[in-house]
Design an enzyme around this catalytic site. Sequence first.
Site, PDB file in Angstrom:
ATOM      1  N   LYS A  54     140.584 127.518   3.775  1.00 33.68           N
ATOM      2  CA  LYS A  54     141.770 126.982   4.459  1.00 33.68           C
ATOM      3  C   LYS A  54     142.896 126.761   3.450  1.00 33.68           C
ATOM      4  CE  LYS A  54     139.189 124.991   8.248  1.00 33.68           C
ATOM      5  NZ  LYS A  54     138.395 123.878   8.756  1.00 33.68           N
ATOM      6  N   GLN A  98     137.459 117.776   7.726  1.00 34.37           N
ATOM      7  CA  GLN A  98     136.426 118.787   7.930  1.00 34.37           C
ATOM      8  C   GLN A  98     135.179 118.117   8.529  1.00 34.37           C
ATOM      9  OE1 GLN A  98     136.764 122.216   7.246  1.00 34.37           O
ATOM     10  NE2 GLN A  98     134.852 122.285   8.413  1.00 34.37           N
ATOM     11  N   ASP A 121     143.973 119.961  14.493  1.00 35.64           N
ATOM     12  CA  ASP A 121     142.714 120.373  15.118  1.00 35.64           C
ATOM     13  C   ASP A 121     142.790 120.235  16.640  1.00 35.64           C
ATOM     14  OD1 ASP A 121     140.691 121.506  13.687  1.00 35.64           O
ATOM     15  OD2 ASP A 121     139.775 119.623  13.039  1.00 35.64           O
TER      16      ASP A 121
END
Length: 297
Positions: A54, A98, A121
């Site tokens: 990422k 994460q 997200d």
Amino acid sequence: MTAQKIDGKAIAAALRGRIGAAVQDLQNRHRKMPGLAVVLVGEDAASQVYVKNKGVATKEAGMTSLEFRLPADTPEEVLLGKLRELNADPAVNGILVQFPVPAQISQQVVIDTIDAAKDVDGLNPANAGRLVSGLDALTPCTPLGSVILAKETLGDLTGKHAVVIGRSNLVGKPVAQLLLRENCTVTTAHSRTSDLPAVCRQADILVAAVGIPEMVKADWVKPGACVIDVGINRIDAPEKGRGKTRLVGDVAYDDAAEVAAHITPVPGGVGPMTIACLLRNTLTAFCRQNGFEEPEV
Ligand code: NDP
């Protein structure tokens, strides 16, 4: 019929290229660039690889990448303090923790603590609610990527019957909502659905987001359907040597490809779209926070 393979890698690379160009343009005009903060708690090997990838993709798109690594025994309150700090930092436009997080930390509390405007997200209930209400929302990345693949392949999705197998907050529910927004007729199937193969056979667009290797068989697929396989499952591959493994999706690819018109491979289908859509969400969050017009990407 042998289905056309939907090349998620190429579609994701093109999307990332367009995002990079939009970032450059915004930088030229406003002297500001989007910033994405990724927080990793613990040393899970797979999570470390995801976070690294990422970071690389974020920088490649011309954005600022911030990484915060906290030890596995970090108390929940310390992580929440870090998130509040990032919520207040104007240089940070997107925040991602994460998952999974260690057991002493509640995933839902983490989701609730991230400012909805920076929730790249798309898991905060405010964003989930806005999506359902047809308002501007930050949308979970894998669902967004799955629907982009369907649109790039089929064009207008209006009137198509979409069957989504899976109803998680991360994948199944947002995919269904996004397809509804595209004017599909949507059926959401799950572990309690009666006669799942018959339900799936009605699908013009079949999205599998289950987590069971190769569960969807060829005779579940309507001839000519577009199959989007979200599943990522690691299975033993003794044919490659002792102790070797390989990745498969939730769809029995070779057999289903004989019936479908279009199908995503695993790997190389939905997977690459997830990071591309994370960048897209970061760009969207950046523009909305600064009152900039959102570029079409
Ligand atoms: P979850 O385990 O949270 O959800 C799975 C869903 O599948 C549930 O809704 C469950 O139903 C349903 N299900 C389970 N068994 C059956 C069955 N026998 N028949 C029909 N439905 C069933 O998984 P996620 O949604 O998080 O992920 C789904 C898959 O997508 C996984 O393989 C995951 O690895 C992959 N994934 C891929 C990503 C990518 O980047 N490509 C990102 C995220 C996930 P019920 O609600 O009734 O229990």
